[in-house]
Design a protein around this motif. Structure first.
Motif, short mmCIF file in Angstrom:
data_model
loop_
_atom_site.label_atom_id
_atom_site.label_comp_id
_atom_site.label_asym_id
_atom_site.label_seq_id
_atom_site.Cartn_x
_atom_site.Cartn_y
_atom_site.Cartn_z
N ALA A 184 0.86 -1.32 0.05
CA ALA A 184 0.12 -0.07 -0.02
C ALA A 184 1.01 1.16 -0.05
O ALA A 184 0.44 2.34 -0.65
N GLU A 185 1.93 1.23 0.65
CA GLU A 185 2.70 2.45 0.82
C GLU A 185 3.56 2.67 -0.44
O GLU A 185 3.77 3.73 -1.04
N MET A 203 -5.82 0.63 -8.81
CA MET A 203 -5.13 -0.25 -8.10
C MET A 203 -5.93 -0.63 -6.86
O MET A 203 -5.85 0.02 -5.94
N GLN A 204 -6.13 -1.97 -6.53
CA GLN A 204 -6.96 -2.46 -5.16
C GLN A 204 -6.22 -3.35 -4.60
O GLN A 204 -5.56 -4.29 -5.42
N ILE A 205 -5.97 -3.29 -3.08
CA ILE A 205 -5.21 -4.38 -2.69
C ILE A 205 -6.34 -4.84 -1.62
O ILE A 205 -6.92 -4.00 -0.79
N TYR A 206 -6.49 -6.43 -1.64
CA TYR A 206 -7.32 -7.04 -0.51
C TYR A 206 -6.60 -7.83 0.18
O TYR A 206 -5.51 -8.52 -0.12
N LYS A 225 -6.00 -2.34 16.44
CA LYS A 225 -5.09 -1.25 15.78
C LYS A 225 -4.44 -1.42 14.57
O LYS A 225 -4.36 -0.69 13.63
N SER A 226 -4.05 -2.82 14.26
CA SER A 226 -3.50 -3.15 12.75
C SER A 226 -4.46 -3.20 11.75
O SER A 226 -4.21 -2.76 10.68
N GLU A 227 -5.92 -3.52 12.01
CA GLU A 227 -7.13 -3.25 11.09
C GLU A 227 -7.02 -2.01 10.82
O GLU A 227 -7.38 -1.40 9.78
N LEU A 230 -4.32 -0.71 8.62
CA LEU A 230 -4.32 -1.16 7.04
C LEU A 230 -5.37 -0.48 6.40
O LEU A 230 -5.36 0.08 5.25
N LYS A 231 -6.62 0.10 7.02
CA LYS A 231 -7.71 0.54 6.25
C LYS A 231 -7.25 1.99 6.26
O LYS A 231 -7.87 2.61 4.96
#
Length: 444
Positions: A184-185, A203-206, A225-227, A230-231
Motif C-alpha cells: 500500500a505504501e 489499483m486495489q489491494i485486498y 489497531k492493525s486493522e 491497514l484501512k
C-alpha cells in the motif's frame, strides 16, 4: 555414494534443516569436541524468514537476509555441512536417506525441517497462487509484480490492466499484514513515480482473512489497531472471508464474491514438513511431530524434533505445541544441545519451558503493534521496537549493516531502489538444441 564425512569415535548428531532451530542447536553442538555434527539443508545458507516480504517488495536484497552456513562454522573440524534433501528416515537402522549421498548414519537425529505452505488441498491455488516461504519464492513474487506493471503499461484493455495491478493477499498473520502494508505504501509513494502512465487509484489491494480478526495470536488491542492502520492505508480488509478457488483471473470466496486479480499471494497457513519413515502415530495436528518435554519423539528416544515441525508436549500454556515462530525454535535448539551433552554424560535432562518474549508486527512507516509480556503498545515506538528486534536477530554483522542502511535510505527518500526484474537463465542441453533446430532438406 560418498558423503565425505569421516567415521570417528565421536557421537554423530545429524540435523535436518538449518532454520532458526537447526542453526541454534548446531552452533551449540559445534562447541563440544565429543560430538560430530552433520547439518543437512537444501540450501547452503540460513534464511531470515520474517523479512521475506521486504525482499518480495523490493526493499531488501536476498543476500541481506541470508547467511552462508559454512561461514558460520569456519574452523570447526567436528562440523560437516551437506547441501542435499532428505528423502526418508530409517529409525531402525538409524539412517537418513538423502537425494545426493545415499544413507547417512546417526547416533542422534534432530529433525528441524520447519514448515511449508499449506494450500489446504486446493489444486488451482497450488498451481496459480504465489507463496512466500523461501527467498526464491519472495524473488518470484517481486518479479511477478514488476512484470505485471510493465504489462499493464502496454495493455489497452481496462479489465486486463485492472487484473494486472490488483493484488489479493490471503492470510491475516504477520506476513500478510506486513506485505499488504508495504504494498500500500509503494502504491502511494513509489509506483506512481516509476509508472506515471498508470492510474494507481484504480489499483486495489485486498487482505482476505478467514477468521474474525487479524494477527490472531496477538492481543485484541493490537488486532484492532492493525486493522485500523491497514484501512487507513487504503487496503480492503475482508474478515470472515474464505477463499475457495482461483482461476488466474478471479479469486472466488465462499460467499460468492469474486475479486478481479492476476495476483494471489498466499500466506494463509503452514503445515509441518513430513518425512517417510516417521511413524504416523507420532504425528499431531498439522503434521507436527509430537515430542515429550525434552523434545524426544515419542517411542524414539534418540530422535528429536524442534521448531515448526515439532509439537513439544508438557507445557500447560501450550497443550497443542508452541507457536510456529522463531523464538520457540531457537529456545528449543539451545536447550536440546545442552540436553544431548547431558545424555552422553548420563546426566539428568532439563524439560523445555517456553519463555514468551512477546510478538510484534509492522504495518507500515511509523505503524506497528507490539505485545510484550508486561506491556502492549502501538504506533511509532512500536515501529522502532520492531526494527531494533529484527535487526539484532539477523545473522551476520554485514547483513545487519546493509539492512540498516537500506531502512534509513528508504525512510529518508520514500524509495526502494531494488526494483529489478531478475530472471534465471538455464543452459540449453544438447538434446533440446537438436529438437529446436529445423531439419534442412537438400533440394537436390
Amino acid at each position: 555414494m560418498y558423503s565425505g564425512i569421516p567415521k570417528t569415535s565421536q557421537k554423530r548428531v545429524v540435523i535436518i534443516g538449518a532454520g532458526f532451530g537447526g542453526l541454534a542447536v548446531a552452533r551449540k553442538l559445534a562447541t563440544y569436541p565429543e560430538i560430530q555434527t552433520v547439518l543437512l539443508d537444501r540450501n547452503n545458507f540460513h534464511q531470515f524468514q520474517p523479512l521475506f516480504y521486504q525482499v518480495a517488495m523490493a526493499g531488501l536484497e536476498p543476500s541481506s537476509i541470508s547467511f552462508p552456513l559454512r561461514k558460520a562454522f569456519q574452523n570447526r573440524s567436528n562440523m560437516h555441512i551437506r547441501v542435499t534433501s532428505v528423502t526418508s528416515i530409517d529409525t531402525e537402522r538409524q539412517e537418513v536417506e538423502t537425494s545426493t549421498m545415499g544413507a547417512i548414519s546417526y547416533d542422534y537425529l534432530i529433525i528441524a525441517a520447519g514448515a511449508e505452505t499449506n494450500f489446504f488441498g486446493m489444486k488451482n491455488i497450488i498451481e496459480r497462487a504465489l507463496p512466500m516461504k523461501s527467498v526464491g519464492e519472495a524473488l518470484a513474487l517481486r518479479n511477478r509484480m514488476l512484470e505485471n506493471f510493465e504489462r499493464a503499461l502496454i495493455s489497452d484493455d481496462l479489465d486486463e490492466r485492472q487484473g494486472l495491478m490488483n493484488v489479493v493477499v490471503v492470510g491475516g498473520g504477520p506476513t500478510g499484514v506486513e506485505l499488504s502494508g508495504t504494498l500500500a505504501e509503494m502504491k502511494v509513494h513509489i509506483l506512481p513515480k516509476d509508472y506515471p502512465e498508470l492510474d494507481f487509484r484504480q489499483m486495489q489491494i485486498y487482505l482476505v482473512q478467514s477468521g474474525g480478526e487479524l494477527l490472531e495470536p496477538m492481543s485484541r488491542q493490537s488486532q484492532i489497531k492493525s486493522e485500523q492502520y491497514l484501512k487507513k492505508l487504503g487496503i480492503n480488509v475482508m474478515l470472515n472471508a474464505r477463499v475457495t478457488d482461483f482461476d488466474g483471473k478471479y479469486v472466488y470466496l465462499l460467499d460468492g464474491t469474486k475479486l478481479r486479480t492476476d495476483n494471489l499471494v498466499w500466506t494463509a497457513g503452514v503445515k509441518a514438513t513430513t518425512f517417510e519413515g516417521i511413524p504416523s502415530e507420532v504425528m499431531g495436528r498439522g503434521g507436527r511431530i509430537k515430542t515429550n518435554a525434552y523434545c524426544q519423539v515419542e517411542s524414539l528416544p534418540n530422535v528429536f524434533a524442534i521448531g515448526d515441525i515439532a509439537a513439544v508436549m508438557g507445557d500447560e500454556k501450550f497443550p497443542d505445541g508452541h507457536p510456529q515462530l522463531a523464538q520457540p525454535a531457537i529456545q528449543q535448539g539451545k536447550l536440546l544441545a545442552k540436553n544431548l551433552i547431558r545424555i552422553i554424560r548420563k546426566e539428568n535432562l532439563v524439560p523445555f519451558k517456553y519463555k514468551d518474549l512477546g510478538s510484534m508486527a509492522t504495518v507500515g512507516r511509523n505503524l506497528a503493534v507490539v505485545d510484550l509480556p508486561f506491556l502492549k503498545f502501538q504506533g511509532f515506538l512500536a515501529w522502532l521496537t520492531w526494527m531494533f528486534v529484527h535487526l539484532v536477530s539477523i545473522v551476520g554483522v554485514k547483513n545487519r549493516l546493509m539492512i540498516f542502511i537500506n531502512w534509513v535510505w528508504n525512510y529518508i527518500t520514500y524509495d526502494q531502489s531494488l526494483r529489478l526484474i531478475i530472471r534465471s537463465k538455464e543452459p540449453i542441453i544438447k538434446s533440446e538444441v537438436e529438437e529446436a533446430e529445423p531439419t534442412h532438406v537438400n533440394p537436390s
